[in-house]
Design a protein around this motif. Structure first.
Motif, PDB file in Angstrom:
ATOM      1  N   THR A   1       0.754  -1.082  -0.025  1.00 44.11           N
ATOM      2  CA  THR A   1       0.179   0.059  -0.011  1.00 44.11           C
ATOM      3  C   THR A   1       0.813   1.333  -0.032  1.00 44.11           C
ATOM      4  O   THR A   1       2.033   1.274   0.542  1.00 44.11           O
ATOM      5  N   ILE A   2       0.339   2.045  -0.568  1.00 42.76           N
ATOM      6  CA  ILE A   2       1.080   3.465  -0.700  1.00 42.76           C
ATOM      7  C   ILE A   2       0.298   4.543   0.035  1.00 42.76           C
ATOM      8  O   ILE A   2      -0.625   4.850  -0.608  1.00 42.76           O
ATOM      9  N   ASN A   3       0.560   5.050   1.242  1.00 48.65           N
ATOM     10  CA  ASN A   3      -0.207   6.179   2.012  1.00 48.65           C
ATOM     11  C   ASN A   3       0.232   7.464   1.407  1.00 48.65           C
ATOM     12  O   ASN A   3       1.423   7.855   1.272  1.00 48.65           O
ATOM     13  N   VAL A   4      -0.884   8.194   0.921  1.00 47.06           N
ATOM     14  CA  VAL A   4      -0.436   9.653   0.739  1.00 47.06           C
ATOM     15  C   VAL A   4      -1.061  10.608   1.545  1.00 47.06           C
ATOM     16  O   VAL A   4      -1.177  11.974   1.003  1.00 47.06           O
ATOM     17  N   ASP A   5      -1.147  10.478   2.738  1.00 43.55           N
ATOM     18  CA  ASP A   5      -1.448  11.243   3.852  1.00 43.55           C
ATOM     19  C   ASP A   5      -0.705  12.493   3.836  1.00 43.55           C
ATOM     20  O   ASP A   5      -1.061  13.499   4.164  1.00 43.55           O
ATOM     21  N   GLY A   6       0.689  12.477   3.920  1.00 43.01           N
ATOM     22  CA  GLY A   6       1.802  13.381   4.157  1.00 43.01           C
ATOM     23  C   GLY A   6       1.949  13.058   5.555  1.00 43.01           C
ATOM     24  O   GLY A   6       1.679  12.628   6.465  1.00 43.01           O
ATOM     25  N   PRO A   7       3.097  13.987   5.878  1.00 43.14           N
ATOM     26  CA  PRO A   7       3.727  13.976   7.374  1.00 43.14           C
ATOM     27  C   PRO A   7       2.654  14.312   8.387  1.00 43.14           C
ATOM     28  O   PRO A   7       2.801  13.905   9.433  1.00 43.14           O
ATOM     29  N   ARG A   8       1.792  15.321   8.067  1.00 43.69           N
ATOM     30  CA  ARG A   8       1.037  16.202   9.036  1.00 43.69           C
ATOM     31  C   ARG A   8      -0.029  14.855   9.648  1.00 43.69           C
ATOM     32  O   ARG A   8      -0.293  14.484  10.555  1.00 43.69           O
ATOM     33  N   ASN A   9      -0.347  13.831   8.838  1.00 40.99           N
ATOM     34  CA  ASN A   9      -1.368  12.837   9.129  1.00 40.99           C
ATOM     35  C   ASN A   9      -0.665  11.285   9.512  1.00 40.99           C
ATOM     36  O   ASN A   9      -1.389  10.461   9.588  1.00 40.99           O
ATOM     37  N   ARG A  10       0.516  11.327   9.306  1.00 42.50           N
ATOM     38  CA  ARG A  10       1.215  10.138   9.521  1.00 42.50           C
ATOM     39  C   ARG A  10       1.068   9.371  10.871  1.00 42.50           C
ATOM     40  O   ARG A  10       0.800   8.192  10.824  1.00 42.50           O
ATOM     41  N   PRO A  11       0.894  10.245  11.763  1.00 36.65           N
ATOM     42  CA  PRO A  11       0.548   9.415  13.272  1.00 36.65           C
ATOM     43  C   PRO A  11      -0.900   8.571  12.948  1.00 36.65           C
ATOM     44  O   PRO A  11      -1.259   7.606  13.844  1.00 36.65           O
ATOM     45  N   LYS A  12      -2.090   8.946  12.226  1.00 35.87           N
ATOM     46  CA  LYS A  12      -3.175   8.280  11.786  1.00 35.87           C
ATOM     47  C   LYS A  12      -2.895   6.982  11.013  1.00 35.87           C
ATOM     48  O   LYS A  12      -3.755   6.192  11.101  1.00 35.87           O
ATOM     49  N   VAL A  13      -2.016   6.899  10.474  1.00 35.35           N
ATOM     50  CA  VAL A  13      -1.674   5.624   9.658  1.00 35.35           C
ATOM     51  C   VAL A  13      -1.499   4.234  10.066  1.00 35.35           C
ATOM     52  O   VAL A  13      -2.561   3.342  10.075  1.00 35.35           O
ATOM     53  N   ARG A  14      -0.924   4.168  11.378  1.00 36.47           N
ATOM     54  CA  ARG A  14      -0.862   2.975  11.863  1.00 36.47           C
ATOM     55  C   ARG A  14      -2.116   2.518  12.879  1.00 36.47           C
ATOM     56  O   ARG A  14      -2.687   1.603  12.409  1.00 36.47           O
ATOM     57  N   PRO A  15      -2.900   3.369  13.599  1.00 37.86           N
ATOM     58  CA  PRO A  15      -4.168   3.128  13.930  1.00 37.86           C
ATOM     59  C   PRO A  15      -5.229   2.638  13.022  1.00 37.86           C
ATOM     60  O   PRO A  15      -6.004   1.960  13.068  1.00 37.86           O
ATOM     61  N   PHE A  16      -4.977   3.415  11.710  1.00 41.57           N
ATOM     62  CA  PHE A  16      -6.080   3.101  10.665  1.00 41.57           C
ATOM     63  C   PHE A  16      -5.737   1.814  10.189  1.00 41.57           C
ATOM     64  O   PHE A  16      -6.605   0.737  10.089  1.00 41.57           O
ATOM     65  N   MET A  17      -4.629   1.271  10.066  1.00 42.88           N
ATOM     66  CA  MET A  17      -4.249   0.011   9.477  1.00 42.88           C
ATOM     67  C   MET A  17      -4.758  -1.213  10.699  1.00 42.88           C
ATOM     68  O   MET A  17      -5.419  -2.156  10.148  1.00 42.88           O
ATOM     69  N   LYS A  18      -4.656  -0.805  11.947  1.00 46.31           N
ATOM     70  CA  LYS A  18      -5.007  -1.542  12.889  1.00 46.31           C
ATOM     71  C   LYS A  18      -6.514  -1.631  13.041  1.00 46.31           C
ATOM     72  O   LYS A  18      -7.044  -2.935  13.161  1.00 46.31           O
ATOM     73  N   ARG A  19      -7.088  -0.697  12.967  1.00 45.54           N
ATOM     74  CA  ARG A  19      -8.661  -0.537  12.942  1.00 45.54           C
ATOM     75  C   ARG A  19      -9.197  -1.226  11.906  1.00 45.54           C
ATOM     76  O   ARG A  19     -10.223  -2.303  12.134  1.00 45.54           O
ATOM     77  N   TYR A  20      -8.816  -1.514  10.954  1.00 47.92           N
ATOM     78  CA  TYR A  20      -9.239  -2.101   9.652  1.00 47.92           C
ATOM     79  C   TYR A  20      -8.737  -3.474   9.375  1.00 47.92           C
ATOM     80  O   TYR A  20      -9.046  -4.097   8.383  1.00 47.92           O
ATOM     81  N   LYS A  21      -7.784  -3.788  10.225  1.00 43.61           N
ATOM     82  CA  LYS A  21      -7.181  -5.130  10.173  1.00 43.61           C
ATOM     83  C   LYS A  21      -6.289  -5.464   8.815  1.00 43.61           C
ATOM     84  O   LYS A  21      -6.278  -6.299   8.191  1.00 43.61           O
ATOM     85  N   ILE A  22      -5.761  -4.287   8.432  1.00 45.65           N
ATOM     86  CA  ILE A  22      -5.045  -4.180   7.224  1.00 45.65           C
ATOM     87  C   ILE A  22      -3.681  -4.528   7.591  1.00 45.65           C
ATOM     88  O   ILE A  22      -2.987  -3.967   8.178  1.00 45.65           O
ATOM     89  N   GLU A  23      -3.031  -5.859   6.826  1.00 47.19           N
ATOM     90  CA  GLU A  23      -1.597  -6.249   7.269  1.00 47.19           C
ATOM     91  C   GLU A  23      -0.784  -6.204   6.147  1.00 47.19           C
ATOM     92  O   GLU A  23       0.523  -6.510   6.074  1.00 47.19           O
ATOM     93  N   LEU A  24      -1.098  -5.329   4.955  1.00 47.00           N
ATOM     94  CA  LEU A  24      -0.172  -5.015   3.954  1.00 47.00           C
ATOM     95  C   LEU A  24       0.860  -4.201   4.373  1.00 47.00           C
ATOM     96  O   LEU A  24       0.552  -3.299   4.932  1.00 47.00           O
TER      97      LEU A  24
END
Length: 159
Positions: A77-100
């Motif tokens: 997966t390629i996340n395009v959120d940018g540095p400001r939203n980077r802290p949201k990426v890991r919780p997002f992946m965990k919440r939706y059980k995405i392991e890619l």
């Protein structure tokens, strides 16, 4: 900090060659497309935490990745959120059980290099570096379209 090395996209006989790029990973060492292609085709799924269609598409992509485990196709997966939203990426992946695995495109440069308008978007690159599939947006049934393309590619590569 994201490190991106980009070579020009070259069109040869109508086939678009993927740019060689190096991206920061969410976890682990940097990602090199050139090195990854040594192991076979690569599928990228571009997404953002704020993208509602991405929430529907990422689990489908994960299902396709599981279907191709052991067949030489790599999924990122390629996340395009940018540095400001980077802290949201890991919780997002965990919440939706995405392991890619997650790669980071902090400036949307990679999205632009592949001429993609936005997220969600899926891009598949054959082992020879040719872009063989691209899709923008999300609709039910998109995963099946990707599967058909991957099956065609693997059949060609086995010959």
């Amino acid at each position: 900090m994201t490190f991106i090395l980009v070579l020009l996209i070259v069109t040869v006989a109508g086939a678009e060659k993927a740019p060689q790029l190096v991206l920061e990973r969410m976890n682990g060492p940097t990602f090199s497309l050139e090195k990854a292609l040594d192991s076979g085709p690569v599928v990228f799924d571009f997404w953002a935490t704020w993208c509602k269609p991405c929430i529907k598409g990422l689990p489908k992509m994960q299902e396709v990745a599981k279907q191709y485990a052991g067949k030489g196709v790599q999924f990122f997966t390629i996340n395009v959120d940018g540095p400001r939203n980077r802290p949201k990426v890991r919780p997002f992946m965990k919440r939706y059980k995405i392991e890619l695995p997650v790669l980071l495109d902090n400036t949307n440069e990679v999205l632009q290099l592949f001429h993609l308008a936005g997220v969600p978007a899926t891009l598949a690159v054959a082992a020879d570096g040719t872009v063989f599939y691209r899709h923008e947006g999300y609709r039910p049934g998109d995963a099946e379209k990707l599967v058909k393309q991957l099956d065609k590619l693997l059949a060609v590569e086995e010959k």
